[in-house]
Design an enzyme around this catalytic site. Structure first.
Site, short mmCIF file in Angstrom:
data_model
loop_
_atom_site.label_atom_id
_atom_site.label_comp_id
_atom_site.label_asym_id
_atom_site.label_seq_id
_atom_site.Cartn_x
_atom_site.Cartn_y
_atom_site.Cartn_z
N ASP A 4 -33.14 45.77 26.35
CA ASP A 4 -34.32 45.07 26.81
C ASP A 4 -33.85 44.28 28.03
O ASP A 4 -32.66 44.05 28.22
CB ASP A 4 -34.83 44.14 25.70
CG ASP A 4 -35.90 43.21 26.17
OD1 ASP A 4 -36.93 43.69 26.68
OD2 ASP A 4 -35.71 41.99 26.05
N MET A 5 -34.78 43.85 28.87
CA MET A 5 -34.36 43.12 30.07
C MET A 5 -34.49 41.60 29.89
O MET A 5 -33.50 40.89 29.80
CB MET A 5 -35.16 43.59 31.28
CG MET A 5 -34.67 42.99 32.58
SD MET A 5 -35.57 43.57 34.03
CE MET A 5 -37.17 42.82 33.75
N ASP A 6 -35.73 41.13 29.84
CA ASP A 6 -35.96 39.69 29.80
C ASP A 6 -35.55 39.09 28.46
O ASP A 6 -36.00 39.54 27.41
CB ASP A 6 -37.44 39.37 30.05
CG ASP A 6 -37.66 38.73 31.40
OD1 ASP A 6 -36.78 37.95 31.82
OD2 ASP A 6 -38.68 39.00 32.03
N ASP A 35 -34.17 40.79 22.11
CA ASP A 35 -34.27 39.36 21.81
C ASP A 35 -35.62 38.98 21.21
O ASP A 35 -35.86 37.81 20.94
CB ASP A 35 -34.08 38.53 23.08
CG ASP A 35 -35.28 38.62 24.00
OD1 ASP A 35 -35.85 37.57 24.36
OD2 ASP A 35 -35.69 39.74 24.33
#
Length: 195
Positions: free
Chosen positions: A13-15, A169
């Protein structure tokens, strides 16, 4: 030997996983709210963080009873976020995993952000060149917690889902990885563990 070595591909995932741009996103929503005559606070935003902008915009239109196309709202929020991008990207510890395995394992980013904006953010953070694939919000019909984002990553990496490890997250991202049949690391409660 690292606990990651047993997997054939890594999907991030990025953010909130590779980078933290929450202050920029929240600031962009505050500016957008001001533009259109409603108010949002951090508590409101935290319940939506990580959700694709258009999904959030659609819920905002319903929640605040706005006579507005959600696409217009989403576009304005994105404009504001881009203007804040220079001051709103912090690299997080799990980026070290991506740095360690770049060029050694196929790696992808699976995000609810549009791929163009994700590319800009990853470039700003100095992480873009680590990844083989970016799957953004526009690449799937069903977003997290549906498994589509991560399954598309696996497909593009040409690796079976069961051989992929996801780093996430958010609860809906953890659910998406589970639904995709992939092992998942919750970066909120796990050490990077590269030693």
């Amino acid at each position: 030997m690292s606990r990651y070595d047993q997997y054939d591909a890594l999907i991030f995932d990025m953010d909130g996983t590779l980078i933290d741009s929450m202050p920029g996103h929240f600031g962009a929503w505050q500016k957008t709210a001001s533009d259109f005559g409603f108010e949002v606070d951090e508590t409101w935003y935290l319940t939506r963080f990580g959700s694709p902008t258009l999904v959030t915009a659609t819920s905002v239109v319903e929640e605040f009873g706005l006579d507005l196309d959600p696409k217009v709202l989403a576009a304005r929020k994105t404009e504001h976020f881009v203007s804040l991008l220079d001051q709103s990207v912090e690299v997080l510890p799990f980026a070290d995993v991506a740095r360690r395995y770049a060029g050694k394992k196929p790696m992808a980013v699976g995000t609810g952000t549009l791929s163009g904006l994700a590319t800009d953010m990853l470039k700003k953070a100095g992480l873009f060149d680590l990844f083989d694939v970016i799957v953004g919000a526009e690449h799937v019909e069903a977003h997290k917690p549906a498994p589509d984002t991560f399954l598309r990553c696996a497909e593009l990496l040409n690796v079976a889902p069961a051989k992929c490890l996801v780093f996430e997250d958010a609860e809906f991202g953890l659910d998406a990885a589970d639904a995709a049949g992939m092992d998942v690391i919750d970066v909120r409660v796990t050490d990077v563990g590269l030693d």
